[in-house]
Scaffold this motif. Structure first.
Motif, short mmCIF file in Angstrom:
data_model
loop_
_atom_site.label_atom_id
_atom_site.label_comp_id
_atom_site.label_asym_id
_atom_site.label_seq_id
_atom_site.Cartn_x
_atom_site.Cartn_y
_atom_site.Cartn_z
N CYS A 1 0.83 -1.20 0.00
CA CYS A 1 0.00 0.00 0.00
C CYS A 1 0.87 1.25 0.00
N ARG A 2 0.44 2.26 -0.73
CA ARG A 2 1.18 3.52 -0.79
C ARG A 2 1.17 4.25 0.55
N ASN A 3 0.23 3.93 1.43
CA ASN A 3 0.14 4.58 2.74
C ASN A 3 1.04 3.94 3.80
N THR B 1 4.14 3.82 4.49
CA THR B 1 5.49 4.35 4.38
C THR B 1 6.24 4.19 5.71
N CYS C 1 -7.23 2.17 3.27
CA CYS C 1 -7.30 2.55 1.85
C CYS C 1 -8.53 1.96 1.17
#
Length: 149
Positions: free
Chosen positions: A73-75, A77, A117
């Motif tokens: 997921c891009r979230n 991080t 998400c």
């Protein structure tokens, strides 16, 4: 380097809630509209699930992608500062999530995780609910709701 000062970062982190978050509220609205009836944050169950569907013996966790490490997921991080601290914290969260899921499953509960998400877009959330949950106990789903087009 952190873009925020230590006091600004502390103020930001203090506002992160553990319940009644935006994603959790979106999931609750979608479940209710689909005909599900549920309880919230039952303390008598391991991990105090965000949403409990007692009739289906299902515990729903609405996980933040950042905190619970939604794979791919891009979230999800990783902060650039104090990386060792954050990696240890994230690993402990993931390990705790697995331990809680195992305890619930051992007690005869189904565990469903809905990621932050997935709750961002209502049409995606409806598909996730339809895919992961059985029909509400004791009543048909209303027309136009998840599972009853």
């Amino acid at each position: 380097m952190d873009r925020l000062s230590p006091s600004a970062r502390s103020a930001n982190m203090s506002r992160i809630r553990g319940r009644d978050t935006g994603p959790e509220m979106a999931v609750r609205r979608a479940l209710h509209a689909a005909g599900y009836r549920f309880r919230l944050h039952r303390r008598d169950l391991p991990g105090r699930p965000d949403i409990v569907l007692p009739g289906l013996r299902t515990a729903v966790f609405v996980h933040g992608c950042f905190w619970h490490r939604h794979e791919g997921c891009r979230n999800a991080t990783t902060p650039g500062t104090r990386t060792d601290f954050w990696l240890a914290k994230f690993a402990a969260n993931v390990e705790r999530d697995a331990r809680v899921a195992d305890a619930l499953e051992a007690a005869g509960w189904k565990v469903v995780v809905i990621w932050e998400c997935e709750a961002e877009r209502p049409e995606r959330l409806v598909a996730v609910i339809r895919e992961r949950l059985p029909a509400p106990a004791g009543r048909p789903r209303p027309r136009g709701s998840p599972g009853n087009p």
